[in-house]
Design a protein around this motif. Structure first.
Motif, PDB file in Angstrom:
ATOM      1  N   LEU A  89     -42.227 -16.096-139.332  1.00  0.00           N
ATOM      2  CA  LEU A  89     -41.688 -15.255-140.629  1.00  0.00           C
ATOM      3  C   LEU A  89     -42.232 -13.577-140.421  1.00  0.00           C
ATOM      4  O   LEU A  89     -43.391 -13.476-140.222  1.00  0.00           O
ATOM      5  CB  LEU A  89     -42.097 -15.616-141.969  1.00  0.00           C
ATOM      6  N   CYS A 182     -39.875 -10.869-147.917  1.00  0.00           N
ATOM      7  CA  CYS A 182     -39.973 -11.936-147.121  1.00  0.00           C
ATOM      8  C   CYS A 182     -40.689 -13.204-147.945  1.00  0.00           C
ATOM      9  O   CYS A 182     -40.087 -14.119-147.534  1.00  0.00           O
ATOM     10  CB  CYS A 182     -40.770 -11.677-145.882  1.00  0.00           C
ATOM     11  N   HIS A 183     -41.746 -13.114-148.639  1.00  0.00           N
ATOM     12  CA  HIS A 183     -42.077 -14.340-149.100  1.00  0.00           C
ATOM     13  C   HIS A 183     -41.426 -15.074-150.300  1.00  0.00           C
ATOM     14  O   HIS A 183     -41.548 -16.159-150.140  1.00  0.00           O
ATOM     15  CB  HIS A 183     -43.712 -14.121-149.803  1.00  0.00           C
ATOM     16  N   ASN A 186     -38.722 -16.669-148.443  1.00  0.00           N
ATOM     17  CA  ASN A 186     -39.139 -17.735-147.727  1.00  0.00           C
ATOM     18  C   ASN A 186     -39.259 -19.013-148.825  1.00  0.00           C
ATOM     19  O   ASN A 186     -38.795 -20.185-148.548  1.00  0.00           O
ATOM     20  CB  ASN A 186     -40.446 -17.337-147.142  1.00  0.00           C
ATOM     21  N   CYS A 210     -45.539 -22.399-140.734  1.00  0.00           N
ATOM     22  CA  CYS A 210     -45.063 -21.106-140.150  1.00  0.00           C
ATOM     23  C   CYS A 210     -46.272 -20.283-140.136  1.00  0.00           C
ATOM     24  O   CYS A 210     -47.365 -20.668-140.783  1.00  0.00           O
ATOM     25  CB  CYS A 210     -44.223 -20.563-141.280  1.00  0.00           C
ATOM     26  N   GLY A 212     -46.888 -15.829-140.186  1.00  0.00           N
ATOM     27  CA  GLY A 212     -46.145 -14.745-140.470  1.00  0.00           C
ATOM     28  C   GLY A 212     -46.719 -13.612-140.296  1.00  0.00           C
ATOM     29  O   GLY A 212     -48.147 -13.416-140.012  1.00  0.00           O
ATOM     30  N   ASP A 214     -47.355 -10.985-142.056  1.00  0.00           N
ATOM     31  CA  ASP A 214     -47.703 -10.429-143.346  1.00  0.00           C
ATOM     32  C   ASP A 214     -48.748 -11.286-143.981  1.00  0.00           C
ATOM     33  O   ASP A 214     -48.694 -12.453-143.910  1.00  0.00           O
ATOM     34  CB  ASP A 214     -46.509 -10.196-144.248  1.00  0.00           C
ATOM     35  N   THR A 217     -48.087 -14.114-146.350  1.00  0.00           N
ATOM     36  CA  THR A 217     -47.527 -15.369-145.927  1.00  0.00           C
ATOM     37  C   THR A 217     -47.705 -16.772-146.675  1.00  0.00           C
ATOM     38  O   THR A 217     -47.193 -17.624-147.019  1.00  0.00           O
ATOM     39  CB  THR A 217     -47.448 -15.707-144.214  1.00  0.00           C
ATOM     40  N   GLY A 227     -49.063 -22.155-144.140  1.00  0.00           N
ATOM     41  CA  GLY A 227     -48.656 -21.025-143.414  1.00  0.00           C
ATOM     42  C   GLY A 227     -49.576 -20.009-143.838  1.00  0.00           C
ATOM     43  O   GLY A 227     -50.132 -19.852-144.840  1.00  0.00           O
ATOM     44  N   GLY A 229     -51.209 -15.766-142.497  1.00  0.00           N
ATOM     45  CA  GLY A 229     -50.589 -14.318-141.782  1.00  0.00           C
ATOM     46  C   GLY A 229     -51.366 -14.315-140.392  1.00  0.00           C
ATOM     47  O   GLY A 229     -52.556 -14.633-140.358  1.00  0.00           O
TER      48      GLY A 229
END
Length: 892
Positions: A89, A182-183, A186, A210, A212, A214, A217, A227, A229
């Motif tokens: 992501l 994005c979060h 997601n 995932c 990410g 950022d 994430t 997930g 970052g």
């Protein structure tokens, strides 16, 4: 890029769900060979499944699988594993430079005689354009349209480049601007909790995972998706099939019991959790939440807590799959097949939390009765510095003392206005992404506070810049339906954009007369924001004290207008009849909030908003798309340039050598953030980056931000260590990106000094204190460090992501030992450093010798630890960086 899968434990099984067959790698079958894993933490069960699925005898061996089961013996491990997340992501600030790197790798591959198409994401990669909208216009019905128009004008070059990526790269999609953060995209759309892929005509099911670009994430951990970052560099490697190299982590269990009391918000809870976990010390560890208190939290509450894992320092903050997970997936529009698979898979694999579930075993635990949580803020400059709301006003007096303004109650005029400003005045009140805007409870509560205030004839103070930047278009749908939008608008909380605004430094300018009054009189102005980051110099260059707060408290402080007012006891202001109005008069009950949500938020809103999520506005669709396997670089662009990382690169490796005759570029203190190293916000006209842009015909009004120009290394290397609040102890009495060049003794910008050292072939080091590199997963903090010629960073301790990024860019991270520090060694910046032991070949976490030669000619030898933590990291460093390693492997 890995060998064929082996599955030596014979764990591949088949399940039928809803009439469809799915293959999966059974933890129960594995347990017959490696021992009982039923009480492994849920997060480690996800890692175990990943190893079973990717066992190839090369990157994943049977002993790696056994090591995960054996973790239970000591509940910690020094064993290294190779982990492959299902997808990547990205947000656009970090995503653009990642795509720039992929384009540069394609060019380098062509130069090396290879096939550029080999440079392609192998894992699904979703980029959400959410960091580019700025709050230029606010408190206006046209603010959203105006800000979107300005965003498209400023960022057209970047967006043209991303459109090239969308058309030329496989497994790559871009969610257009104006959709959400994005979060939240997601959480509400992309994530599935259980992922599937087609292999040899069979459908394989496995946990959704995932990484990410950022740090937040981790918000997806609230939906039981593992997930976290990573830097853009590490994300690119994951996209290209390279595993994430990691040690099996310690897992800290955080037990929640009880229930939030009336009027207490999820924000109050998360700020309490952040403070507790920071005090506990969880950097580099997994945190997993358990206990009866989870049943009292909504999934949005869980996501709020998970979002702030970077603030408490953990790699992730995980909530297991439960009935709440299914309910949320259903409510946000996921289909019945997905729901059935998630439930069946989780229960079969022992990944379901429900009645009768045994608690996992953990490395260590801590607990919180959430009924004890009090209304809270955090500030003025760190997320972990929680302040109870009832003590915030008196505590601010200590803040003023720290800024050297104790007892200063003078009021200063604002040109053309009929009010004055003083220390503590709130100049920014922002309901901003991303901690809270996934959570309807706190957003509706903010709307209800605004409704009561508006009905009483109250509004914001005229010096407060207000904004509402939701993480999803669904938010405005339910605020509209609840009849709350008009009241938020009346208080100046008009929609300004769907994206990460104030929290990332995109707060936009204060009105000129206010900015002038603040700076002319050196006022300690305040921001109150519903975000997760409040580091120095990040929110606004005009604002020195920044407080994190729940959205309803943001509205309350906009009305009060000052941090000096004790809003728990003093009136926020007066109604239209002159009667005092207190916070308790405006604060909604929990039942009021839940009733409003029940009447306004529907499943259909999510389905409608996400049905064309990749299409974008007509303005987005009108951006021309450049075709071609390799990108046609525009030499005139000030946004996207061909980076120099791979210039002259060959298939053979030049092994790293000892560093001799190095000068320090900066001597820094504790808690240096990635924002200190590579700011994302405004570019000062008189800075090296500002001068570069003006030299290339860019007017100050069109500078945009550092974050938006991360595709241009010329801007970003000039912006490295350029944060206006950076204090380099080599240039005492200065603030910002200054240093003292040696041996000339001339004070100059860090960039100019680095170029002088480069011309003299002088290598550089950076010296720092504890928690170096805390904050965002900002790859440019490592890229810029590399491009300035820094060979090693020597500090007392590193934050996880930045250390990894330094390795990824071929910069050696070194950690002081034996109680040594900048202070104990008496470093002032005139020293010369020799780092030896590299020539002999490197192994993980080895000791190296550093010889320090002082200005008087005396010398001192110290031992430091190399923070190349794994064998893979040693390999990356020897190649000059992780992307160089991947490129050589692909070219071979």
């Amino acid at each position: 890029m890995s060998s064929p899968r082996k599955d030596t434990l014979n764990t591949r099984r088949t399940m039928t769900v809803g009439g469809q067959e799915y293959d999966y790698y059974s933890l129960k079958a594995a347990a017959e060979k490696i021992g009982d894993v039923s009480r492994l933490p849920y997060t480690l069960k996800v890692l175990l499944e990943n190893l079973l699925r990717y066992e190839d005898g090369d990157t994943v061996k049977s002993e790696d699988i056994q090591a995960l089961a054996d973790w239970q013996k000591e509940r910690r491990s020094s064993h290294e594993i190779a982990y492959r997340p299902a997808r990547v992501l990205m947000q656009d600030f970090t995503g653009v430079p990642a795509v720039v790197d992929l384009a540069a790798m394609r060019a380098a591959m062509a130069d090396m005689g290879g096939d550029p198409k080999k440079i392609n994401p192998l894992a699904q990669c979703d980029l959400v354009i959410d960091h580019s909208v700025m709050v230029d216009k606010f408190a206006s019905p046209t603010a959203f349209a105006d800000n979107v128009r300005l965003e498209m004008e400023r960022n057209r070059e970047r967006y043209e480049f991303l459109r090239w990526g969308q058309s030329s790269l496989d497994n790559f999609s871009a969610v257009p601007p104006g959709t959400g953060i994005c979060h939240q995209v997601n959480l509400e759309y992309l994530a599935k909790t259980v992922w599937t892929s087609e292999e040899g005509g069979r459908t394989v099911a496995y946990p959704d995972t995932c990484v990410g670009t950022d740090s937040h994430t981790t918000m997806i951990n609230g939906l039981a998706v593992l997930g976290w970052g990573v830097g853009g560099i590490e994300a690119e490697a994951a996209m290209l099939g390279q595993p994430v190299s990691m040690l099996i982590p310690e897992v800290i269990g955080f037990k929640l019991t009880g229930k939030l009391n009336e009027g207490i918000t999820a924000t109050d809870l998360v700020l309490t959790v952040v403070q507790m976990l920071r005090e506990k010390g969880v950097v580099g560890k997994f945190v997993e939440f358990y206990g009866s208190g989870l049943d009292e939290l909504t999934l949005a509450d869980q996501a709020t807590i998970a979002n702030m894992a970077p603030e408490y320092g953990a790699t992730c903050g995980f909530f297991p799959i439960s009935q709440q997970t299914l309910d949320y997936l259903r409510f946000t529009g996921r289909d019945d097949n997905t729901l059935a698979l998630v439930e069946a898979y989780a229960k079969e694999q022992g990944m379901w939390r429900g009645p009768g579930s045994e608690d996992p075993v953990f490395t260590d635990t801590l607990s919180l009765d959430i009924s004890t949580v009090k209304p809270s803020l955090a500030g003025p400059k760190r997320p972990q510095d929680r302040v109870e709301l009832a003590t915030a006003a008196p505590a601010f007096e200590k803040v003023l003392e720290d800024f050297g303004k104790a007892g200063d109650t003078a009021e200063y005029p604002v040109a053309g206005e009929d009010y004055t400003l003083t220390h503590g005045d709130v100049c920014i009140a922002a309901i901003t992404s991303c901690t809270n805007t996934s959570n309807p409870d706190v957003l509706v509560a903010a709307g209800l506070v605004a409704k009561k205030a508006n009905e009483l004839g109250m509004t914001r103070k005229p010096w407060v810049k207000t904004s509402l930047a939701p993480g999803s278009q669904v938010v405005t749908d339910y605020l509209d339906k609840a009849g709350l939008t008009e009241h938020l608008n009346a208080l100046g909380f008009n929609l300004v954009g769907y994206g990460c605004t104030t929290c990332i430094g995109n707060s936009g300018p204060l009105d000129a007369p206010i900015s002038e009054a603040v700076n002319k009189n050196d006022l300690v102005a305040v921001s109150v924001l519903s975000g997760n980051r409040n580091f120095e110099g990040r929110v606004s260059q005009d604002v020195k004290a920044n407080y994190l707060a729940s959205p309803p408290l943001v509205v309350a402080y906009a009305i009060a207008g000052s941090m000096k007012i004790d809003i728990t006891r003093e009136p926020l202001g007066q109604d239209r009849d002159g009667n005092d109005v207190y916070l308790k008069d405006l604060w909604p009950s929990n039942s009021d909030v839940h009733e409003a949500i029940g009447l306004s938020l529907t499943r259909d809103m999510f389905i409608e908003r996400y049905k064309d999520v990749f299409t974008g506005t007509p303005e987005w669709q009108d951006i021309p798309v450049t075709e071609g396997e390799t990108y046609e670089w525009n030499g005139q662009s000030t946004y996207v340039q061909h980076p120099p990382y791979f210039e002259g690169m060959s298939q053979s490796i030049d092994k790293p050598t000892d560093v001799r005759g190095a000068r320090p570029l900066a001597l820094l203190g504790d808690s240096i953030t990635t924002d200190h190293i590579s700011p994302a916000g405004a570019i000062k006209p008189d800075s090296p980056a500002g001068q570069y842009l003006q030299d290339h015909g860019v007017t100050v009004a069109d500078f945009n931000s550092y974050g938006s120009r991360r595709g241009n290394h010329e801007v970003m290397m000039r912006g490295t260590f350029a944060n206006i609040r950076l204090r380099n102890l080599m240039a005492p009495g200065t603030e910002g990106g200054w240093t003292t060049h040696q041996p000339s003794g001339e004070v100059m910008s860090i960039y100019d000094a680095a170029m002088k050292y480069r011309d003299a072939d002088t290598p550089l080091v950076v010296v720092g204190g504890k928690e170096y590199g805390t904050g965002s997963s900002r790859d440019w903090a490592a890229k810029g460090t590399n491009l300035l010629g820094v060979k090693a960073v020597i500090v007392e301790s590193f934050e996880r992501i930045h250390r990894s990024n330094l390795v990824g860019m071929g910069v050696l991270p070194l950690q002081f030992k034996d109680g040594d520090s900048r202070e104990s060694l008496g470093l002032v910046g005139t020293e010369i450093f020799d780092i030896t032991g590299i020539d002999a070949g490197l192994i993980p976490r080895q000791d190296l010798k550093v010889t320090i030669t002082y200005a008087d000619g005396s010398q001192k030898d110290i031992t430091v630890q190399s923070r190349l933590d794994t064998a893979n990291e040693v390999t990356y460093f020897e190649n000059g960086g992780i992307l160089h390693y991947v490129l050589r492997r692909l070219a071979a």
